[in-house]
Design an enzyme around this catalytic site. Structure first.
Site, PDB file in Angstrom:
ATOM      1  N   HIS B  81      58.628  50.471  50.457  1.00 33.35           N
ATOM      2  CA  HIS B  81      57.389  51.067  50.312  1.00 33.35           C
ATOM      3  C   HIS B  81      56.499  49.964  49.094  1.00 33.35           C
ATOM      4  O   HIS B  81      55.428  49.812  49.464  1.00 33.35           O
ATOM      5  CB  HIS B  81      58.009  52.361  49.179  1.00 33.35           C
ATOM      6  CG  HIS B  81      56.660  52.682  48.311  1.00 33.35           C
ATOM      7  ND1 HIS B  81      55.725  53.671  48.826  1.00 33.35           N
ATOM      8  CD2 HIS B  81      56.352  52.527  46.913  1.00 33.35           C
ATOM      9  CE1 HIS B  81      54.891  53.797  47.705  1.00 33.35           C
ATOM     10  NE2 HIS B  81      55.155  53.224  46.810  1.00 33.35           N
ATOM     11  N   ASP B 110      27.851  36.148  60.778  1.00 42.09           N
ATOM     12  CA  ASP B 110      29.188  36.790  61.083  1.00 42.09           C
ATOM     13  C   ASP B 110      29.924  35.512  60.078  1.00 42.09           C
ATOM     14  O   ASP B 110      29.402  35.107  59.185  1.00 42.09           O
ATOM     15  CB  ASP B 110      29.957  36.242  62.596  1.00 42.09           C
ATOM     16  CG  ASP B 110      30.858  37.040  63.013  1.00 42.09           C
ATOM     17  OD1 ASP B 110      31.923  37.248  62.215  1.00 42.09           O
ATOM     18  OD2 ASP B 110      30.987  37.583  63.938  1.00 42.09           O
ATOM     19  N   TRP B 146      60.961  44.984  45.929  1.00 41.78           N
ATOM     20  CA  TRP B 146      59.939  44.231  46.437  1.00 41.78           C
ATOM     21  C   TRP B 146      59.687  42.830  45.956  1.00 41.78           C
ATOM     22  O   TRP B 146      59.221  41.869  46.250  1.00 41.78           O
ATOM     23  CB  TRP B 146      58.518  44.856  46.553  1.00 41.78           C
ATOM     24  CG  TRP B 146      57.785  44.847  45.155  1.00 41.78           C
ATOM     25  CD1 TRP B 146      57.751  45.386  44.085  1.00 41.78           C
ATOM     26  CD2 TRP B 146      56.682  43.771  44.943  1.00 41.78           C
ATOM     27  NE1 TRP B 146      56.897  44.988  43.076  1.00 41.78           N
ATOM     28  CE2 TRP B 146      56.171  43.927  43.852  1.00 41.78           C
ATOM     29  CE3 TRP B 146      56.263  42.611  45.564  1.00 41.78           C
ATOM     30  CZ2 TRP B 146      55.221  43.181  42.972  1.00 41.78           C
ATOM     31  CZ3 TRP B 146      55.277  42.039  45.071  1.00 41.78           C
ATOM     32  CH2 TRP B 146      54.752  42.087  43.813  1.00 41.78           C
ATOM     33  N   SER B 174      48.694  35.067  57.193  1.00 49.51           N
ATOM     34  CA  SER B 174      47.425  35.839  57.598  1.00 49.51           C
ATOM     35  C   SER B 174      46.511  35.892  56.388  1.00 49.51           C
ATOM     36  O   SER B 174      45.232  35.647  56.329  1.00 49.51           O
ATOM     37  CB  SER B 174      47.814  37.400  57.964  1.00 49.51           C
ATOM     38  OG  SER B 174      46.848  38.179  57.685  1.00 49.51           O
ATOM     39  N   SER B 175      46.937  36.168  55.221  1.00 50.62           N
ATOM     40  CA  SER B 175      46.148  36.220  53.922  1.00 50.62           C
ATOM     41  C   SER B 175      45.498  34.793  53.749  1.00 50.62           C
ATOM     42  O   SER B 175      44.472  34.694  53.337  1.00 50.62           O
ATOM     43  CB  SER B 175      47.039  36.612  52.536  1.00 50.62           C
ATOM     44  OG  SER B 175      47.503  37.543  52.693  1.00 50.62           O
ATOM     45  N   HIS B 258      51.977  37.172  39.485  1.00 49.00           N
ATOM     46  CA  HIS B 258      51.079  37.581  38.617  1.00 49.00           C
ATOM     47  C   HIS B 258      49.632  37.503  39.218  1.00 49.00           C
ATOM     48  O   HIS B 258      48.815  38.284  39.019  1.00 49.00           O
ATOM     49  CB  HIS B 258      51.219  37.099  37.172  1.00 49.00           C
ATOM     50  CG  HIS B 258      50.245  37.908  36.113  1.00 49.00           C
ATOM     51  ND1 HIS B 258      50.890  39.328  35.710  1.00 49.00           N
ATOM     52  CD2 HIS B 258      48.976  37.972  35.658  1.00 49.00           C
ATOM     53  CE1 HIS B 258      50.043  39.937  35.199  1.00 49.00           C
ATOM     54  NE2 HIS B 258      48.848  39.129  35.155  1.00 49.00           N
ATOM     55  N   GLU B 260      48.878  37.569  41.800  1.00 43.41           N
ATOM     56  CA  GLU B 260      48.766  38.314  43.165  1.00 43.41           C
ATOM     57  C   GLU B 260      48.163  39.774  42.557  1.00 43.41           C
ATOM     58  O   GLU B 260      47.602  40.592  43.309  1.00 43.41           O
ATOM     59  CB  GLU B 260      50.214  38.604  43.599  1.00 43.41           C
ATOM     60  CG  GLU B 260      50.523  39.832  44.582  1.00 43.41           C
ATOM     61  CD  GLU B 260      49.798  39.577  45.752  1.00 43.41           C
ATOM     62  OE1 GLU B 260      49.359  38.828  46.120  1.00 43.41           O
ATOM     63  OE2 GLU B 260      49.720  40.796  46.393  1.00 43.41           O
ATOM     64  N   TYR B 262      46.186  40.289  40.414  1.00 49.15           N
ATOM     65  CA  TYR B 262      44.575  40.144  40.208  1.00 49.15           C
ATOM     66  C   TYR B 262      44.113  40.212  41.572  1.00 49.15           C
ATOM     67  O   TYR B 262      42.864  40.597  41.607  1.00 49.15           O
ATOM     68  CB  TYR B 262      44.126  38.759  39.247  1.00 49.15           C
ATOM     69  CG  TYR B 262      44.599  39.046  37.815  1.00 49.15           C
ATOM     70  CD1 TYR B 262      44.215  40.406  37.206  1.00 49.15           C
ATOM     71  CD2 TYR B 262      46.024  38.300  37.371  1.00 49.15           C
ATOM     72  CE1 TYR B 262      44.707  40.361  35.989  1.00 49.15           C
ATOM     73  CE2 TYR B 262      46.256  38.720  36.247  1.00 49.15           C
ATOM     74  CZ  TYR B 262      45.805  39.742  35.370  1.00 49.15           C
ATOM     75  OH  TYR B 262      45.973  40.172  34.213  1.00 49.15           O
ATOM     76  N   SER B 273      31.479  47.299  40.779  1.00 53.00           N
ATOM     77  CA  SER B 273      30.030  46.759  40.276  1.00 53.00           C
ATOM     78  C   SER B 273      29.164  47.008  41.017  1.00 53.00           C
ATOM     79  O   SER B 273      27.964  47.027  40.652  1.00 53.00           O
ATOM     80  CB  SER B 273      30.380  45.552  39.763  1.00 53.00           C
ATOM     81  OG  SER B 273      31.518  45.303  38.933  1.00 53.00           O
ATOM     82  N   HIS B 307      55.500  36.814  31.237  1.00 53.81           N
ATOM     83  CA  HIS B 307      55.554  38.281  30.478  1.00 53.81           C
ATOM     84  C   HIS B 307      56.346  39.285  31.371  1.00 53.81           C
ATOM     85  O   HIS B 307      56.617  40.228  30.893  1.00 53.81           O
ATOM     86  CB  HIS B 307      54.338  38.546  30.315  1.00 53.81           C
ATOM     87  CG  HIS B 307      53.332  39.102  31.363  1.00 53.81           C
ATOM     88  ND1 HIS B 307      52.072  39.036  31.212  1.00 53.81           N
ATOM     89  CD2 HIS B 307      53.385  39.537  32.418  1.00 53.81           C
ATOM     90  CE1 HIS B 307      51.442  39.383  32.182  1.00 53.81           C
ATOM     91  NE2 HIS B 307      52.342  39.766  33.297  1.00 53.81           N
ATOM     92  N   HIS B 308      56.832  38.682  32.696  1.00 49.10           N
ATOM     93  CA  HIS B 308      57.466  39.645  33.404  1.00 49.10           C
ATOM     94  C   HIS B 308      59.144  39.513  33.164  1.00 49.10           C
ATOM     95  O   HIS B 308      59.698  40.070  33.731  1.00 49.10           O
ATOM     96  CB  HIS B 308      57.008  39.685  34.950  1.00 49.10           C
ATOM     97  CG  HIS B 308      55.970  39.854  35.342  1.00 49.10           C
ATOM     98  ND1 HIS B 308      55.601  41.126  35.845  1.00 49.10           N
ATOM     99  CD2 HIS B 308      54.944  39.083  35.431  1.00 49.10           C
ATOM    100  CE1 HIS B 308      54.265  41.255  36.177  1.00 49.10           C
ATOM    101  NE2 HIS B 308      53.665  39.748  36.034  1.00 49.10           N
ATOM    102  N   THR B 333      38.734  41.512  30.464  1.00 47.12           N
ATOM    103  CA  THR B 333      38.760  42.665  31.196  1.00 47.12           C
ATOM    104  C   THR B 333      37.947  43.753  30.434  1.00 47.12           C
ATOM    105  O   THR B 333      37.261  44.459  30.857  1.00 47.12           O
ATOM    106  CB  THR B 333      40.300  43.200  31.171  1.00 47.12           C
ATOM    107  OG1 THR B 333      40.980  42.111  31.731  1.00 47.12           O
ATOM    108  CG2 THR B 333      40.104  44.321  32.320  1.00 47.12           C
ATOM    109  N   LYS B 336      34.258  43.662  31.078  1.00 44.40           N
ATOM    110  CA  LYS B 336      33.880  44.259  32.385  1.00 44.40           C
ATOM    111  C   LYS B 336      33.898  45.816  31.977  1.00 44.40           C
ATOM    112  O   LYS B 336      32.882  46.454  32.506  1.00 44.40           O
ATOM    113  CB  LYS B 336      35.148  44.107  33.487  1.00 44.40           C
ATOM    114  CG  LYS B 336      34.872  42.716  33.891  1.00 44.40           C
ATOM    115  CD  LYS B 336      36.119  42.588  35.128  1.00 44.40           C
ATOM    116  CE  LYS B 336      35.608  41.212  35.800  1.00 44.40           C
ATOM    117  NZ  LYS B 336      34.354  41.361  36.660  1.00 44.40           N
ATOM    118  N   ARG B 455      63.842  52.411  36.179  1.00 46.49           N
ATOM    119  CA  ARG B 455      63.300  52.422  37.557  1.00 46.49           C
ATOM    120  C   ARG B 455      64.228  52.147  38.739  1.00 46.49           C
ATOM    121  O   ARG B 455      65.437  51.742  38.298  1.00 46.49           O
ATOM    122  CB  ARG B 455      62.005  51.647  37.700  1.00 46.49           C
ATOM    123  CG  ARG B 455      62.343  50.180  37.383  1.00 46.49           C
ATOM    124  CD  ARG B 455      60.957  49.417  37.166  1.00 46.49           C
ATOM    125  NE  ARG B 455      60.600  48.976  38.655  1.00 46.49           N
ATOM    126  CZ  ARG B 455      59.708  47.968  39.103  1.00 46.49           C
ATOM    127  NH1 ARG B 455      59.684  47.068  37.987  1.00 46.49           N
ATOM    128  NH2 ARG B 455      59.263  47.704  40.115  1.00 46.49           N
TER     129      ARG B 455
END
Lengths: 193, 530
Positions: B81, B110, B146, B174-175, B258, B260, B262, B273, B307-308, B333, B336, B455
């Site tokens: 998931h 293009d 994951w 791909s990315s 991390h 990732e 963002y 925006s 921080h993880h 943030t 924003k 979790r």
């Protein structure tokens, strides 16, 4: 402008755009490969970083080169505790024969660990040390340690393993207790392959 | 910004589309609009796939005890998931937006590298084919979360690690190709006169995101490669027995992980925006501060990964460093969020579905941001770590954040894509059903986490039963609500009120100067920009 000129013009514009694109692509691809390499470079860098700062409780797995202590600091007493655990899947009994000793910084001590292969097959074990608090790791000096080498034990064989160490007198004042933890892993498969 | 609309349209009329017929059109296409469409449909299919897995998870958690699935299979569900939603739904959806909109917004005909564009899409189905095929294998799908922490994914792997690694490699390639394409397009193909600081904020956020992707996806590729060699070739990057370190894995993973997160939220900022000024009928407040805020969030994202990992036994100095750096991110943030609110302030607002999703985004993303701040505090993180509080936090930022912005953007540009107005009342149903159910789904999770529910467990202590029941009901309702979106899109493609070139009177940007639906080829001659 006639048709031919227009086409020529378009082609020139295209090839100019392609060179411009290629320059950017080249740089970006270099970043990609650079970052891929950087990921791998982080592996030794991480060890060096932990080594220098003494973070992470990583203690040396090679012998301290020389016993270079000028004098034993008899005014201070540091408690050194020993704990052991076996990783999942290694059927050994493995424990320190002394749980805790008090040492003066600079004083050399010898302690023993007991290990027994309780299975019916030959197993090669590897003990991995870790010191807590992590910042003390750099001050824990091992002269001789069973963790420097792998320990092959035949079925039902038992052994007493030596650890000779001293605590560096430079150990920060606020640390009065050190815990040395060993985790024992089964590396038979790795050694054979 | 003005362009000669009439010249543009008549120009396109003379063009032959060179479209192939049937499936070949989609297989061989190098057209940015076709590829954008492919990405968006793929992302939506993956959203439903990942959502279906989540439905099974919520069904199992509907009441305490083991009802439907075995614990090991439950772990496979949570793992896949997560992987599908991150790499299969959110990221390809944003790449779809980038493909569709960036060339039209900067006045380019293009993307810069159309052939590579085709490749970067068409390898994706294979990646997810490999990943999903593991469900039908004896060993089962990846079950290590994951985040695939070693040694769970190495020493204790169920045998799916190789499939997982190759799938991630393909997704990464791909990315990276997609990101290179975006950067080259934005750097080299802007219409004359469109300076960097004249670009729509949407383009800016994708530009910065693309750089993040180029910087961190290779690190992910490196980590999974190490995982592969550790598992199958006897190396010891993360194996303490051989001199490696499992904590090193977490450092490497979150160094990718991390930035990732963002990657999955900066494009959302860009979409919102774009939409809020259109429906507040005011210019975006503080355009340049938005650009700098986006850039500083991107830079700071490289300094906060640990921080993880507060509970891994880091020294105090490390914990403080990563705590303060993390809290620093709240500043840009906050800039924003302030700018979005200031844009709406005294605007003449109207509340069409894109605006509703955008306002919901601002409020609910901020809630997710606040729970993120709580998690950033080292001392309390020891309580929240690995509980449902974390699950609540990242679903607020990813579902009511990223996904809601994707919906907002989809409704906003559907008239441009299809040439028809979507059914506004059905869309409003989609919005209100989603809004209510998503909060029922994720809000109680905060309290479950604070009360100590861990979790990634298939069963839980009895005192969590009531809340979990409501969470599951919210989950099923949210899942079903997404089918309304499918209905809206299909209806909109098949017909509906004809959309004007610019169906939103407050909207700005070059994409509204071309007809609706956007012609197959746009801006073959670059527009003039003042």
């Amino acid at each position: 402008m006639n048709k031919g000129d227009e086409l020529q013009n378009l082609n020139n514009k295209d090839s100019a755009a392609i060179t411009k694109n290629n320059q950017v692509i080249k740089k970006l691809v270099m970043i990609v490969f650079g970052m891929f390499a950087f990921g791998f470079a982080l592996v030794p860098l991480y060890d060096v970083f932990c080594d220098i700062t003494g973070l992470n409780g990583k203690t040396s797995t090679t012998a301290a080169a020389v016993y270079n202590v000028d004098q034993i600091d008899t005014k201070r007493i540091v408690t050194v505790q020993f704990i052991s655990r076996t990783a999942q899947g290694i059927p050994w009994q493995f424990e320190p024969m002394v749980r805790e000793i008090k040492v003066h910084p600079g004083e050399m001590k010898l302690v023993k660990f007991y290990a027994k292969n309780e299975s019916t097959r030959d197993i090669i074990g590897q003990a991995v040390p870790s010191v807590s608090p992590g910042l003390a790791a750099a001050y824990f000096q091992k002269i001789e340690c069973f963790c420097f080498t792998q320990q092959p034990l035949q079925a039902n064989e038992e052994v007493e393993m030596a650890l000779q160490f001293y605590v560096d007198p430079e150990l920060p004042e606020d640390i009065s207790t050190l815990t040395l933890s060993y985790t024992l892993y089964d590396v038979t498969g790795k050694v054979e392959s | 910004m003005t362009t000669d609309v009439i010249e543009q349209e008549s120009h396109d009329d003379h063009h032959d589309d060179h479209k192939m017929k049937g499936i070949k059109r989609w297989l061989y296409t190098t057209n940015h609009k076709d590829i954008g469409t492919l990405y968006l449909w793929f992302a939506f299919i993956m959203l439903l796939t990942g959502g279906a897995l989540a439905m099974v998870i919520r069904a199992e958690l509907f009441q305490p005890g083991l009802q439907i699935v075995e614990p090991d299979f439950f772990n496979q569900l949570t793992t896949v998931h997560g992987l599908i939603m991150v790499f299969g739904a959110i990221m390809p959806a944003f790449t779809g937006f980038a493909n569709w909109m960036i060339p039209m917004m900067i006045g380019a005909p293009d993307m810069a590298l159309p052939r590579m564009n085709n490749w970067s899409f068409w390898i994706l189905p294979f990646a997810f084919g490999i990943l999903l095929s593991t469900f039908f294998m004896e060993s089962g799908a990846p079950n290590f979360g994951w985040t695939f922490y070693a040694p769970l994914s190495t020493t204790y792997s169920n045998g799916s690690t190789a499939f997982f690694v190759f799938a991630v490699h393909i997704m990464g390639i791909s990315s990276i190709m997609g990101a290179i394409n975006i950067v080259v397009t934005i750097m080299n193909m802007r219409a004359p006169g469109m300076t960097y600081m004249k670009m729509p904020l949407f383009v800016w956020t994708f530009f910065i995101t693309a750089y993040l992707l180029i910087a961190v996806m290779p690190v992910l590729a490196g980590v999974v490669t190490m995982l592969l060699t550790d598992t199958y070739f006897g190396t010891s990057f993360f194996d303490a027995a051989g001199g490696g370190d499992p904590v090193l894995f977490q450092h490497l993973f979150w160094f990718f992980g991390h930035p990732e997160v963002y990657i999955m939220i900066l494009p959302a900022f860009g979409i919102v925006s774009t939409i809020i000024p259109a429906f507040a009928r005011k210019k975006l407040f503080g355009y340049s501060s938005m650009v700098y805020a986006t850039a500083s969030i991107a830079l700071l994202s490289f300094l906060v990964w640990a921080h993880h990992m507060f509970t891994t036994g880091m020294p105090l100095f490390g914990e403080l460093f990563f705590m303060y750096c993390t809290m620093l991110i709240a500043v840009p943030t906050g800039v924003k969020v302030f700018n979005w609110v200031a844009t709406m302030w005294r605007g003449s607002m109207s509340f069409e579905t894109p605006m509703l999703f955008s306002i919901a985004f601002v409020i609910l993303f901020t809630i997710g941001g606040f729970s993120g701040l709580m998690l950033a505090l080292t001392p309390v993180d020891f309580q929240y770590h690995d509980t449902y509080f974390v699950v609540a936090h990242f679903h607020y930022v990813l579902v009511t954040g990223s996904l809601f912005s994707i919906y907002a953007g989809a409704y906003f540009w559907l008239p441009k894509w299809t040439g028809h107005m979507y059914n506004e009342s059905l869309a409003k149903w989609h919005f209100w059903c989603s809004l209510i159910s998503v909060n029922l789904l994720f809000f109680p999770m905060h309290f479950l986490g604070l009360a100590g529910m861990p979790r990634r467990i298939p069963d839980y202590a009895l005192q969590f039963a009531d809340f979990n029941k409501w969470v599951s009901i919210g989950g099923f309702a949210f899942g079903l609500s997404q089918l309304i979106f499918l209905a809206v899109v299909i209806k909109c493609i098949r017909g509906g009120e004809k959309a004007a070139a610019k169906p939103w009177d407050g909207a700005e940007g070059l994409e509204w100067t071309v007809a609706s639906p956007a012609p197959y080829h746009t801006f073959s001659t670059p527009p003039k920009i003042d």
